[in-house]
Design a protein around this motif. Structure first.
Motif, mmCIF file in Angstrom:
data_model
loop_
_atom_site.group_PDB
_atom_site.id
_atom_site.type_symbol
_atom_site.label_atom_id
_atom_site.label_comp_id
_atom_site.label_asym_id
_atom_site.label_seq_id
_atom_site.Cartn_x
_atom_site.Cartn_y
_atom_site.Cartn_z
ATOM 1 N N THR A 325 -32.690 21.791 -52.903
ATOM 2 C CA THR A 325 -32.210 22.638 -51.807
ATOM 3 C C THR A 325 -31.218 21.875 -50.954
ATOM 4 O O THR A 325 -31.497 20.763 -50.498
ATOM 5 C CB THR A 325 -33.389 23.110 -50.943
ATOM 6 N N VAL A 326 -30.052 22.515 -50.715
ATOM 7 C CA VAL A 326 -28.995 21.860 -49.943
ATOM 8 C C VAL A 326 -29.258 22.068 -48.455
ATOM 9 O O VAL A 326 -29.291 23.192 -47.958
ATOM 10 C CB VAL A 326 -27.614 22.414 -50.338
ATOM 11 N N THR A 340 -29.783 16.866 -49.866
ATOM 12 C CA THR A 340 -30.827 17.806 -50.302
ATOM 13 C C THR A 340 -32.201 17.219 -50.038
ATOM 14 O O THR A 340 -32.328 16.105 -49.503
ATOM 15 C CB THR A 340 -30.671 18.136 -51.794
#
Length: 936
Positions: A325-326, A340
């Protein structure tokens, strides 16, 4: 057709792909042909029939022989020509969704040969339609079919490019077709055995020729054919071209048998490659088409997909899960960095015009949660779960071990910056190199947000509290850390502190707040909150440019512009496709430049091109169907006059505008509703119990960025009930005339009748008076007659009594005579002989038994007492003559002695007969016998 991105499709990321599986359209797997109608509807030649899609729902139209379709073409009038196994013809669609099929295959003379043919291509040339098979072409014109063959050679496919017709003969090669004549191309031998599957315009005089296994060739204006040597050539040879289409901006899409769709530009450079790895359902492409929005539709061996190549959103998806997930991103020194939950990743950045330019790799020793990336004084600073780092190319150097560097804030006009972290605030410096100075020793509360409010003053916050924070003039010491929650609701959750149009605002789950320095308390920012509506509790604000901001609420993006008049311009729908794809409360948007933003997702990122393409007006909605829903629903196509007792209808509509963000609709029923409805995504409306009358239904659509369509309108009528129909009204009018006529006649008759009644009343009163007088006289007469009758009755009763007494007297005399006879002596003093006595006794007995007295008595009795005996016999048929006599004597109220004399019996015998008579009359013991007989 719409233009986009300076006439170029981005080469970084992948476009959004909308998949339509066979479970969605409910038909066969394979879609051999796709065509777009003038009104924007999509049609597909499916193995089970013709599929249509209006943007809301799919519908399957089966062929008359259930033939599978192989081709579809739509002319400028909207006729939908189709071809399949042994069948071809055209469909037409009415204004309200009715599809009608006209078969043309019956015009073919050789029906037996047609049964073995399949129509693989349909080509339009002016007023001529070519239905092309692998053996021949059926030319339809003037409602006739002409069969075109190639001197015994079969055809492969036919094409129309730049106003010219081409057929490939097997094995002779490519021919042009003009004036019903096939002419070989001069370089056709260069393509012998190559199987041409697509021909596309390269320029007004040049044509691209796509072969199945030998790549793409160019047909030059002089008729020469040469290979089109490009970087995509080997790819196309390897994965087999099956179809092709020209896109906007001189770009081309080729569908392959083995590896999806490849898009190249006119220079032959690869722009995009879309296959099963980045969105397609299937890698075998059977057909391609471009819709009115320049979206690319792909008919697959298993399903249909729409590729939004003209969308402002492109995606870099982390399908393997390596990146994660950024949370933060930045472009620095021609590199793009992604922070991330799994570490810090880097790739070279060459802009959006280089294909496959992004290859991310993790920076060594960066594993773990990255919170923040920021360029501070020309140095790339990374806030990490493990501390703070300076990033240099593909490596990083730790400058602070204080964990959880959430946020940074540079101190204006100084060499210092502050860091918000898990345990408070750190002081950092930029020059000569970024370095850690100290962690302030005030309360060890976690601090998430920090913003400068004055020369040495700052606001700090975490999820629960807001603090005012002050430093010494040299920034080396913290002189104040004060809790400032006055005015904030209890249990409120704080999101952040932002500089918004030169105001410091505090974001919370109960709205935005301002700090009142006079009252030293927070107050709601009502002017902003009211205009933001649902975004008043946004959890993040990110500036884009002057007075334009991203507002983010639980991964829902809105672009909001603060206008000079204090109003807000809000676009909250264009990014609906990103809902739920970002990490809530940690959403991140990087504004690369004025035209490009990078939006962090939970499996990669999206590229948003801020400059929308120039778009045509969206098509006005189609009325897809009208249903009567009163009982069992049935469609209405032509007769828009609805019976009054079936006045419940459903109107379905759709604007054939295809996007990852849904359209919204607004309707107005003139004659029923008072105003336009609110905008909704629901594409149908039910109306129930419509009163009779004339109605006009109007509907329009709006895109997420506010482009409205024209209005579609149609009229219909709900018929009045039978008792309000024209025949009924005519009958009512006739009845009214009759009522008036007969009313007048009745009135006149009533006048005459009233006159007669008055006259008759006078006469009646006179007659009544006479009648009263007559009645009085009659009453007197009756009274006199009754008196007379009573007197006569008394007289008769007396006569009866006298007669009865005479009989009694006679009987006593006879009894006495009989007694005396027994004592009479003759002259000699002797008793009369027995014989003599018997003779005399016999005479006396006969006198006793003589009924003439009784008959006379009975007759007189009946006259006086109205058939007394008949009534007794009728009511009591068991009575004998002696019973009747006894009843008569009792009726006359005679004593038992008198009755005994009349009946020539003893008094005791009379009592016995009375007893027996009571039994026969069924008299209770309480009832007097004489009274009973008197009542008869």
């Amino acid at each position: 057709m719409a233009a986009s991105f300076g006439q170029n499709i981005p080469r970084v990321g992948s476009p959004f792909v909308q998949q339509y599986a066979k479970t969605s359209y409910k038909a066969g797997n394979q879609n051999w042909g796709i065509a777009v109608a003038p009104d924007g509807m999509i049609y597909s030649a499916n193995t089970e029939g013709l599929l249509s899609f209006n943007g809301q729902e799919w519908e399957l139209h089966r062929m008359k022989n259930h033939a599978g379709l192989r081709s579809v073409y739509i002319d400028a009038t909207g006729k939908i020509f189709v071809g399949g196994a042994g069948e071809f013809g055209y469909w037409t669609r009415s204004d309200y969704g009715k599809m009608s099929y006209t078969s043309l295959s019956g015009l073919v003379k050789d029906q037996q040969a047609l049964k073995n043919d399949e129509i693989w291509r349909i080509i339009n040339d002016g007023d001529k339609i070519y239905f092309h098979t692998f053996s021949k072409s059926y030319l339809y014109a003037n409602n006739q079919i002409q069969t075109i063959t190639a001197n015994g050679e079969p055809f492969l496919f036919g094409f129309q490019v730049n106003g010219k017709m081409f057929f490939e003969q097997i094995p002779s090669g490519l021919f042009s077709f003009q004036g019903n004549q096939l002419s070989p191309l001069k370089d056709k031998d260069k393509l012998l055995g190559f199987n041409i599957l697509t021909m596309l315009p390269y320029s007004s005089t040049e044509i691209l020729i796509g072969t199945d296994r030998n790549g793409v060739f160019k047909l030059n204006s002089d008729g020469s054919i040469v290979p089109w040597e490009t970087e995509a050539q080997e790819f196309l040879k390897k994965y087999q071209i099956n179809s092709g289409v020209k896109l906007y901006g001189n770009q081309y899409a080729f569908g392959t048998i083995q590896n999806g769709v490849i898009i190249i530009n006119q220079a032959g450079e690869i722009v995009q490659h879309i296959n099963k790895n980045n969105g397609l359902q299937n890698n075998t492409v059977l057909s391609l088409a471009i819709d009115k929005q320049s979206n690319l539709w792909v008919g697959l061996d298993n399903g249909i997909d729409r590729i939004d190549i003209n969308s402002p959103l492109y995606y870099f998806a982390d399908l393997t899960g390596n990146i994660g997930t950024v949370y933060t991103s930045i472009i620095y020194n021609n590199k793009i960095y992604l922070g991330t939950n799994q570490g810090l990743f880097v790739s070279d950045w060459n802009g959006v015009d280089h294909y496959k330019s992004l290859e991310f790799r993790v920076i060594p020793n960066s594993q773990g949660q990255v919170w923040k990336l920021e360029n501070i004084a020309g140095q790339l600073i990374c806030g990490h779960n493990n501390g703070t780092f300076v990033v240099d190319g593909n490596s990083m150097r730790k400058i602070s071990s204080v964990t959880g560097a959430w946020n940074f804030a540079t101190i204006k006009d100084s060499n210092y910056w502050l860091q918000a972290n898990y345990t408070g605030v750190s002081l950092m410096q930029s020059n000569p190199d970024a370095s850690f100075i100290k962690q302030f020793s005030y309360k060890k509360d976690p601090i998430r947000n920090i913003i400068q409010s004055g020369p040495e003053s700052f606001w700090l916050s975490n999820n629960q509290n807001v603090f005012s924070f002050k430093l010494s003039p040299n920034y080396q010491e913290a002189t104040e850390l004060k809790l400032e929650n006055n005015g904030l609701p209890k249990e409120t959750k704080l999101y952040g502190i932002y500089d918004l149009a030169n105001n410091i605002v505090f974001a919370s789950d109960s709205g935005f707040y301002l700090y009142d320095n006079i009252l030293r308390a927070f107050k709601p920012y009502e002017e902003l909150n009211n205009q933001l509506a649902s975004f008043s509790n946004a959890n993040k604000v990110i500036p884009i440019s002057n007075n334009i901001y991203w507002f983010i609420k639980k991964s829902h993006l809105a672009k909001i512009q603060f206008l000079s008049d204090g109003k807000l311009k809000i676009d909250s729908s264009s990014w609906n496709s990103l809902k739920g794809r970002m990490m809530n409360e940690y959403e991140q948007v990087l504004n690369v430049d004025n035209n490009l933003s990078l939006i962090g997702l939970d499996n990669g990122f999206a590229l948003y091109f801020n400059q929308y393409p120039v778009q045509q007006n969206i098509p006005k909605p189609l009325i897809s169907s009208i249903w009567n829903t009163t009982a069992e629903p049935y469609p209405i196509f032509d007769e828009l006059e609805i019976p009054n007792d079936e006045n419940n209808i459903r109107i379905s509509f759709a604007s054939p505008w295809y996007s990852s963000a849904s359209l919204r609709y607004q309707y107005y029923l003139e004659g029923y509703t008072e105003a336009w409805s609110s905008w909704e995504e629901i594409a149908f409306k039910d109306f129930t119990n419509l009163p009779f009358g004339n109605y006009t239904f109007q509907v329009r659509a709006i895109t997420p960025n506010g482009i409205k369509s024209e209005i579609t309108a149609f009229s219909f009528k709900v018929l009045p009930p039978w008792y309000l129909s024209w025949p009924a009204l005519i009958i009512y009018l006739l009845l009214l005339v009759l009522i008036l006529y007969y009313g007048k006649k009745g009135y006149e008759n009533r006048l005459l009748k009233h006159q007669r009644q008055l006259k008759m009343k006078l006469m009646a009163e006179q007659e009544e008076r006479l009648a009263r007088e007559t009645a009085a006289n009659e009453k007197k007469l009756i009274s006199l007659k009754n008196i007379q009758l009573e007197q006569e009755l008394e007289s008769k009763n007396r006569e009866l009594a006298n007669a009865a007494m005479n009989i009694v007297y006679k009987n006593e005399m006879l009894n006495n005579l009989h007694h005396e006879l027994t004592n009479i002596n003759d002259t000699n003093g002797n008793k009369l002989s027995q014989d003599q006595l018997r003779k005399v006794s016999k005479l006396i007995d006969e006198a006793h038994s003589d009924d003439r007295d009784w008959d006379l008595f009975e007759k007189s009795f009946n006259e006086a007492h109205e058939n007394f005996f008949k009534k007794l016999k009728a009511d009591y048929p068991g009575l004998v003559p002696n019973d009747l006599k006894l009843c008569a004597y009792l009726r006359l109220n005679m004593s038992s002695k008198e009755i005994a004399s009349l009946l020539n019996i003893s008094t005791r015998g009379v009592e016995i007969r009375r007893y027996r008579l009571r039994k026969k009359l069924n008299l209770p013991t309480t009832k007097n016998l004489t009274e009973f007989l008197l009542e008869l």
